[in-house]
Design a protein around this motif. Structure first.
Motif, PDB file in Angstrom:
ATOM      1  N   LEU A  21       0.832  -1.201   0.000  1.00 31.01           N
ATOM      2  CA  LEU A  21       0.000   0.000   0.000  1.00 31.01           C
ATOM      3  C   LEU A  21       0.866   1.250   0.000  1.00 31.01           C
ATOM      4  O   LEU A  21       0.630   2.196  -0.765  1.00 31.01           O
ATOM      5  CB  LEU A  21      -0.921  -0.028   1.225  1.00 31.01           C
ATOM      6  N   ALA A  22       1.893   1.264   0.848  1.00 31.76           N
ATOM      7  CA  ALA A  22       2.788   2.424   0.922  1.00 31.76           C
ATOM      8  C   ALA A  22       3.556   2.633  -0.378  1.00 31.76           C
ATOM      9  O   ALA A  22       3.717   3.769  -0.849  1.00 31.76           O
ATOM     10  CB  ALA A  22       3.766   2.252   2.086  1.00 31.76           C
ATOM     11  N   GLU A  23       4.033   1.555  -0.973  1.00 35.37           N
ATOM     12  CA  GLU A  23       4.793   1.657  -2.228  1.00 35.37           C
ATOM     13  C   GLU A  23       3.919   2.182  -3.361  1.00 35.37           C
ATOM     14  O   GLU A  23       4.343   3.030  -4.154  1.00 35.37           O
ATOM     15  CB  GLU A  23       5.378   0.290  -2.589  1.00 35.37           C
ATOM     16  N   ILE A 104      -2.879   7.755   3.891  1.00 37.70           N
ATOM     17  CA  ILE A 104      -3.058   6.557   3.072  1.00 37.70           C
ATOM     18  C   ILE A 104      -3.978   5.583   3.791  1.00 37.70           C
ATOM     19  O   ILE A 104      -3.772   5.273   4.971  1.00 37.70           O
ATOM     20  CB  ILE A 104      -1.689   5.898   2.795  1.00 37.70           C
ATOM     21  N   MET A 105      -4.984   5.105   3.086  1.00 38.80           N
ATOM     22  CA  MET A 105      -5.947   4.204   3.715  1.00 38.80           C
ATOM     23  C   MET A 105      -6.506   3.198   2.709  1.00 38.80           C
ATOM     24  O   MET A 105      -6.392   3.381   1.495  1.00 38.80           O
ATOM     25  CB  MET A 105      -7.110   4.997   4.325  1.00 38.80           C
ATOM     26  N   VAL A 130      -6.774   6.747  -1.243  1.00 35.40           N
ATOM     27  CA  VAL A 130      -7.534   5.535  -0.950  1.00 35.40           C
ATOM     28  C   VAL A 130      -7.234   4.447  -1.973  1.00 35.40           C
ATOM     29  O   VAL A 130      -7.335   4.666  -3.186  1.00 35.40           O
ATOM     30  CB  VAL A 130      -9.049   5.833  -0.953  1.00 35.40           C
ATOM     31  N   ALA A 131      -6.898   3.267  -1.473  1.00 37.41           N
ATOM     32  CA  ALA A 131      -6.641   2.120  -2.344  1.00 37.41           C
ATOM     33  C   ALA A 131      -7.963   1.479  -2.743  1.00 37.41           C
ATOM     34  O   ALA A 131      -8.780   1.136  -1.889  1.00 37.41           O
ATOM     35  CB  ALA A 131      -5.768   1.098  -1.619  1.00 37.41           C
ATOM     36  N   VAL A 132      -8.171   1.330  -4.029  1.00 37.43           N
ATOM     37  CA  VAL A 132      -9.382   0.710  -4.550  1.00 37.43           C
ATOM     38  C   VAL A 132      -9.159  -0.790  -4.661  1.00 37.43           C
ATOM     39  O   VAL A 132      -8.202  -1.242  -5.298  1.00 37.43           O
ATOM     40  CB  VAL A 132      -9.765   1.281  -5.928  1.00 37.43           C
ATOM     41  N   ARG A 133     -10.027  -1.565  -4.026  1.00 38.23           N
ATOM     42  CA  ARG A 133      -9.940  -3.013  -4.083  1.00 38.23           C
ATOM     43  C   ARG A 133     -11.131  -3.565  -4.853  1.00 38.23           C
ATOM     44  O   ARG A 133     -12.136  -2.898  -5.052  1.00 38.23           O
ATOM     45  CB  ARG A 133      -9.913  -3.602  -2.662  1.00 38.23           C
ATOM     46  N   ASP A 134     -11.025  -4.818  -5.238  1.00 35.16           N
ATOM     47  CA  ASP A 134     -12.042  -5.429  -6.090  1.00 35.16           C
ATOM     48  C   ASP A 134     -13.415  -5.521  -5.433  1.00 35.16           C
ATOM     49  O   ASP A 134     -14.437  -5.518  -6.110  1.00 35.16           O
ATOM     50  CB  ASP A 134     -11.593  -6.839  -6.516  1.00 35.16           C
ATOM     51  N   HIS A 135     -13.472  -5.625  -4.093  1.00 35.64           N
ATOM     52  CA  HIS A 135     -14.773  -5.826  -3.447  1.00 35.64           C
ATOM     53  C   HIS A 135     -15.582  -4.543  -3.311  1.00 35.64           C
ATOM     54  O   HIS A 135     -16.706  -4.574  -2.821  1.00 35.64           O
ATOM     55  CB  HIS A 135     -14.606  -6.514  -2.090  1.00 35.64           C
ATOM     56  N   HIS A 136     -15.026  -3.407  -3.725  1.00 31.14           N
ATOM     57  CA  HIS A 136     -15.788  -2.165  -3.806  1.00 31.14           C
ATOM     58  C   HIS A 136     -15.816  -1.725  -5.270  1.00 31.14           C
ATOM     59  O   HIS A 136     -14.774  -1.601  -5.900  1.00 31.14           O
ATOM     60  CB  HIS A 136     -15.154  -1.061  -2.961  1.00 31.14           C
ATOM     61  N   SER A 137     -17.011  -1.472  -5.785  1.00 31.44           N
ATOM     62  CA  SER A 137     -17.110  -1.024  -7.174  1.00 31.44           C
ATOM     63  C   SER A 137     -16.699   0.448  -7.255  1.00 31.44           C
ATOM     64  O   SER A 137     -16.801   1.203  -6.277  1.00 31.44           O
ATOM     65  CB  SER A 137     -18.531  -1.196  -7.692  1.00 31.44           C
ATOM     66  N   LEU A 138     -16.236   0.835  -8.434  1.00 24.40           N
ATOM     67  CA  LEU A 138     -15.866   2.238  -8.625  1.00 24.40           C
ATOM     68  C   LEU A 138     -17.071   3.147  -8.432  1.00 24.40           C
ATOM     69  O   LEU A 138     -16.942   4.274  -7.933  1.00 24.40           O
ATOM     70  CB  LEU A 138     -15.278   2.424 -10.025  1.00 24.40           C
ATOM     71  N   GLU A 139     -18.248   2.663  -8.796  1.00 23.44           N
ATOM     72  CA  GLU A 139     -19.462   3.471  -8.626  1.00 23.44           C
ATOM     73  C   GLU A 139     -19.720   3.739  -7.138  1.00 23.44           C
ATOM     74  O   GLU A 139     -20.033   4.866  -6.750  1.00 23.44           O
ATOM     75  CB  GLU A 139     -20.664   2.752  -9.244  1.00 23.44           C
ATOM     76  N   LYS A 157      -8.257  11.060  -3.379  1.00 20.86           N
ATOM     77  CA  LYS A 157      -7.728  10.473  -4.601  1.00 20.86           C
ATOM     78  C   LYS A 157      -7.838   8.953  -4.527  1.00 20.86           C
ATOM     79  O   LYS A 157      -7.516   8.360  -3.491  1.00 20.86           O
ATOM     80  CB  LYS A 157      -6.256  10.872  -4.803  1.00 20.86           C
ATOM     81  N   LEU A 158      -8.282   8.344  -5.613  1.00 18.92           N
ATOM     82  CA  LEU A 158      -8.377   6.889  -5.687  1.00 18.92           C
ATOM     83  C   LEU A 158      -7.124   6.314  -6.321  1.00 18.92           C
ATOM     84  O   LEU A 158      -6.616   6.839  -7.312  1.00 18.92           O
ATOM     85  CB  LEU A 158      -9.595   6.470  -6.509  1.00 18.92           C
ATOM     86  N   MET A 159      -6.651   5.218  -5.754  1.00 15.83           N
ATOM     87  CA  MET A 159      -5.432   4.580  -6.224  1.00 15.83           C
ATOM     88  C   MET A 159      -5.699   3.102  -6.454  1.00 15.83           C
ATOM     89  O   MET A 159      -6.060   2.371  -5.535  1.00 15.83           O
ATOM     90  CB  MET A 159      -4.329   4.768  -5.170  1.00 15.83           C
TER      91      MET A 159
END
Length: 210
Positions: A21-23, A104-105, A130-139, A157-159
């Motif tokens: 996440l940090a990298e 960072i979260m 914020v790190a975007v993961r697969d279990h949350h949709s972009l919407e 910001k989404l990452m």
């Protein structure tokens, strides 16, 4: 203006998910550094057993050793107070007035942030990365960002980053069960846990930094 990412957490223990996440944050926002700030007295752990700070701090140092733009900070430990993110950010701004901070979260924290202490102060004092993961949709994510931006004037910001289902609780449980934790933590952290016989008792709670 210097751009600093903040990785806060109990780090009980720090694992490869934290480092990934940090990298990603460092690369995505072209940060100057990422500061890892272990919680000294996390308020959400008041009724739980948390490993002594000196162990968690040392494991954090070992995990980021040799990475010049990763820095371990004892900022919260030096305060001798509860580790509220809003207060930590306020004091960081007082101490480093010429720095822009990026908090960072993970994606889950974006949906929980209103339960934190003084969330309006958190969002006023740092860019949320914020790190975007697969279990949350972009919407879903964009709806939450629009809501927080309108209500709190937040800058978010989404990452994108690969999903990794790894938690400190998982590592503690495996250690307590005498199962391998190789490739879940760095070798230095693994050796430290073994050498100091950590996580053999009741420390089997998970952590979320608030």
């Amino acid at each position: 203006m210097k751009k600093i990412g903040i990785m806060g957490g109990t780090f009980n223990p720090i694992h490869l998910g934290h480092l990934m996440l940090a990298e990603n944050a460092y690369d995505f926002c072209k940060l100057d550094e990422v500061w890892f700030i272990p919680s000294a007295d996390p308020p959400h752990k008041a009724d739980q057993t948390v490993l002594a700070y000196h162990h968690r701090s040392r494991m954090t140092e070992l995990a980021i050793e040799g990475i010049p733009y990763f820095v371990k900070s004892d900022f919260e430990a030096q305060r001798h107070e509860r580790s509220y993110t809003a207060e930590t950010l306020r004091l960081l701004h007082e101490t480093y007035p010429d720095v822009e901070f990026y908090f960072i979260m993970g994606a889950d924290s974006l949906f929980q942030i209103e339960t934190w202490y003084a969330p309006e102060k958190v969002m006023a004092q740092a860019v949320l990365l914020v790190a975007v993961r697969d279990h949350h949709s972009l919407e879903e994510m964009r709806k939450q960002i629009d809501y927080l931006t309108e209500k709190y004037h937040a800058c978010i910001k989404l990452m994108r980053m690969p999903g990794i289902d790894l938690s400190s609780n998982f590592i503690r449980q495996r250690t307590a069960n005498h199962e391998t934790i190789r490739f879940f933590v760095t070798e230095q952290v693994r050796d430290y846990i073994i050498k100091n016989n950590l996580y053999k008792g009741d420390e089997a709670q998970d952590e979320i930094q608030h």
